[in-house]
Scaffold this active site. Structure first.
Site, PDB file in Angstrom:
ATOM      1  N   ASP A 295      32.824  40.475  32.090  1.00  0.00           N
ATOM      2  CA  ASP A 295      31.554  41.311  32.253  1.00  0.00           C
ATOM      3  C   ASP A 295      31.656  42.284  31.178  1.00  0.00           C
ATOM      4  O   ASP A 295      30.323  42.737  30.762  1.00  0.00           O
ATOM      5  CB  ASP A 295      31.823  42.070  33.549  1.00  0.00           C
ATOM      6  CG  ASP A 295      31.370  41.183  34.797  1.00  0.00           C
ATOM      7  OD1 ASP A 295      30.454  40.590  34.859  1.00  0.00           O
ATOM      8  OD2 ASP A 295      32.127  41.276  35.887  1.00  0.00           O
ATOM      9  N   TYR A 379      27.250  42.808  41.251  1.00  0.00           N
ATOM     10  CA  TYR A 379      28.240  43.581  41.691  1.00  0.00           C
ATOM     11  C   TYR A 379      27.892  45.123  40.798  1.00  0.00           C
ATOM     12  O   TYR A 379      27.288  45.121  39.988  1.00  0.00           O
ATOM     13  CB  TYR A 379      29.389  43.021  40.902  1.00  0.00           C
ATOM     14  CG  TYR A 379      30.492  42.592  41.915  1.00  0.00           C
ATOM     15  CD1 TYR A 379      31.215  43.353  42.769  1.00  0.00           C
ATOM     16  CD2 TYR A 379      30.810  41.250  42.041  1.00  0.00           C
ATOM     17  CE1 TYR A 379      32.138  43.120  43.775  1.00  0.00           C
ATOM     18  CE2 TYR A 379      31.691  40.615  42.839  1.00  0.00           C
ATOM     19  CZ  TYR A 379      32.518  41.617  43.813  1.00  0.00           C
ATOM     20  OH  TYR A 379      33.241  40.893  44.631  1.00  0.00           O
TER      21      TYR A 379
HETATM   22 NI    NI Z   1      35.324  41.162  44.694  1.00  0.00          NI
END
Ligand code: NI
Length: 636
Positions: A295, A379
């Site tokens: 990420d 996320y």
């Molecule tokens: Ni997770």
């Protein structure tokens, strides 16, 4: 500008001036994905009198969709004062994913006839309501996509309306391999139709059947104002001093962190921040088996920083710092209130009740919180640096957002790989592994790292009762010796020592790294995932300090085969004794999803603590004045 500190954050004017200069040297097709200050060297930062002569340099990274001569994009170093540009083509790996890639991948996928047909087979004909999530192709670029082309894997989700939570209805089995460079779906993977799960996953208040009573008001007020002072991006709080910034890959970074001790500034960390991270999935489901996003390095975590809101993300006497990023066209993008700075009461700092005199002494702990939050796809990650009055430094990562999902046929469960989290909806097992680069300068640049293991002694004449245990200290001499795992059984920790500076007891000053009980990568060392995120193979690495090596998987992990970064650098097996060293700590969470993680998961925490160990002569808060009313002894 000449008066500002060489570590001050980039301004909108600087970003746009640099981009204008770079664009003159590139084709019209070039788009930008990131910009970072090229931070001055330690040598330069050690001479405050010469700060005005330090040039402002920045690095801009971007790419073109160039079918005829594809490569990894460009890296442009700009000296804005001298109007100099040096452009290097990226030959290993590619420039990270940019906003332009994401928009393009969505358009290409939705226009593809094969994808449209596959969606109709699944009963979906209103493509407006389809949410496409483009994922990095990682090390699994489809063979039909030529080398050097930019590539994504696009997966689809169906929304009931524009504001729905698409993750409730994953389109199982369908993956579009998008060749961004030529603008087409190169290959469509279809593993067969699975019906969309029946329930919606809406998490906004208006979609809950009823709401709990609201929490009573809880206010944090500091009538006298906060204890911290901020000048530009320089922060002073009690005895702590440091600079803070947001880097496109490293996110929230602390610079030149030190503690003013009896009037003298003592350095601890020259630079501390995330170096990269990876989210490997353990499920064998073809929808997830390839997933292992870096990420930070692939998706430019720092560019995903949130704009925070008082009373929502943070409470108390808050000050914020804005952040400027770069848009694809080279204009500046302002993120208001990107970094949050505030103080928190943290309960008891120290206490003792003397039974004979019946005197109780107690002091309260307080910490300075420097934080920022990032949204990467489904996320959210919060990065929280805490500085405490007693010299403790802590990093806490907060993980929240929406878990990855699969739709399954009724009863088709594989709980060891993907527990059921809602009817016909499972969530794959995965890890979040963060590698922090900690450039320690404990009271100066010459440092050495020791490993401490507390071990039981066998029964002997010296230890007849078998009760003895001791803390054994082992010097880590070389890069290969310093590849280490955590070990809860021996309370393993690592100590960064300055052998040339001693405390009042004549012992070298030190800070220790206390890991939590934390995972390393579970992927086979030979796997593509492990190769591309080699930093996750060990919890500790130590290297000689190289100020231009900030990213543990190398500068351009996007579509990189995976030979760059910590495993490659440490093959040199250099000495790490009594020199300027960097400690790299990988930690994280192994996430076996629960029903309680749906539809949005409550924050999960992971991190590490740095504690002074002989850095001070005694408890540095023993002279903290008592609070009124608490200072009276409880003698009756
Ligand atoms: Ni997770």
């Amino acid at each position: 500008m000449a008066s500002s500190h060489p570590l001050s954050s980039l301004t909108a004017q600087e970003i746009e001036a640099a981009a204008t200069l770079v664009k003159k040297n590139l084709s019209e097709r070039a788009v930008f994905c990131s910009i970072a200050l090229v931070e001055p060297t330690k040598e330069a930062l050690a001479e405050p009198d010469a700060f005005s002569s330090i040039p402002r340099k920045m690095r801009l990274v971007g790419y073109e969709y160039n079918d005829s001569n594809p490569d990894g994009g460009f890296e442009a170093d700009v000296n804005i004062g001298a109007q100099e540009v040096h452009i290097k083509r990226i030959t290993e790996g590619q420039a990270p994913i940019g906003f332009t890639d994401v928009v393009r991948a969505i358009q290409i996928t939705k226009q593809d006839q094969g994808w449209q047909e596959a969606m109709r087979l699944r009963g979906v004909s209103n493509f407006e309501l389809v949410q496409i999530d483009p994922w990095p192709a990682g090390g699994y670029k489809h063979p039909s996509i030529p080398d050097g082309h930019r590539a994504h894997r696009a997966i689809s989700f169906v929304r009931e309306d524009a504001k729905d939570n698409g993750y409730a209805r994953p389109v199982q089995g369908l993956i579009a391999h998008v060749d961004l460079t030529v603008g087409k779906v190169a290959h469509l993977e279809d593993h067969g139709v699975v019906p969309l799960p029946p329930e919606s996953g809406r998490y906004t208040a208006e979609h809950q059947p009823s709401l709990q009573p609201a929490l009573s008001q809880l206010e944090i007020v500091q009538p006298g104002g906060p204890e911290f002072e901020i000048t530009g991006n320089f922060i002073r709080w009690r005895n702590w001093e440091f600079h803070v910034s947001i880097h496109p890959v490293n996110g929230l970074v602390l610079h030149c962190l030190g503690y003013r001790d009896k009037g003298c500034f003592r350095s601890i960390l020259h630079r501390a921040g995330l170096s990269d991270m990876v989210v490997p999935y353990g499920d064998t489901d073809p929808m997830h088996v390839w997933k292992h996003v870096l990420d930070a390095g692939e998706a430019s975590l720092g560019n995903c920083v949130n704009s925070l809101r008082l009373g929502c993300d943070c409470v108390g006497e808050i000050q914020y710092l804005d952040h400027y990023a770069i848009k694809p066209d080279g204009t500046a993008r302002r993120v208001e209130r990107a970094i949050c700075i505030h103080e928190e009461d943290y309960g008891t700092l120290w206490k003792h009740h003397d039974g004979l005199s019946r005197i109780t002494e107690v002091r309260r702990s307080r910490r300075l919180v420097v934080s920022s939050f990032y949204t990467v796809g489904n996320y959210e990650y919060g990065f929280y640096w805490y500085l405490y009055l007693d010299g403790t430094i802590q990093m806490e990562v907060k993980l929240t957002g929406i878990v990855g999902v699969s739709a399954i046929h009724e009863g088709d469960e594989r709980p060891e790989f993907a527990p059921l989290i809602a009817p016909n909806l499972t969530s794959p097992i995965h890890q979040h592994l963060f590698c922090f680069r900690l450039d320690f300068d404990v009271d100066g640049r010459t440092n050495t790292v020791y490993e401490i293991n507390t071990e039981a002694l066998s029964i002997s004449d010296d230890n007849p009762d078998g009760t003895a245990f001791q803390a054994n200290s082992t010097r880590l001499n070389s890069e290969s010796e310093a590849r280490r795992h955590v070990n809860a059984a021996s309370s393993r920790c690592w100590k960064v020592v300055n052998p040339n500076k001693t405390n009042r007891l004549g012992k070298p000053v030190a800070y220790k790294l206390m890991p939590s009980s934390t995972a390393a990568s579970l992927a086979s060392p030979n796997s593509n995932v492990a190769q591309r995120s080699g930093f996750a193979q060990f919890n500790l690495w130590v290297t000689p300090c190289e100020e231009d090596k900030l990213c543990a998987a190398g500068d351009y992990p996007n579509l990189h085969s995976g030979s760059d970064g910590l495993p490659m650098w440490t093959k040199q097996n250099r000495s790490i004794v009594d020199r300027d060293v960097v400690v790299w700590h990988t930690f994280g969470s192994t996430h076996v999803p629960r029903p309680e993680d749906w539809p949005v998961m409550p924050v999960e925490y992971c991190g590490f603590v740095l504690k002074p160990d002989g850095f001070f002569d005694r408890n540095p808060t023993i002279d903290l004045p008592p609070i009124e009313h608490c200072s009276e002894n409880t003698k009756t």
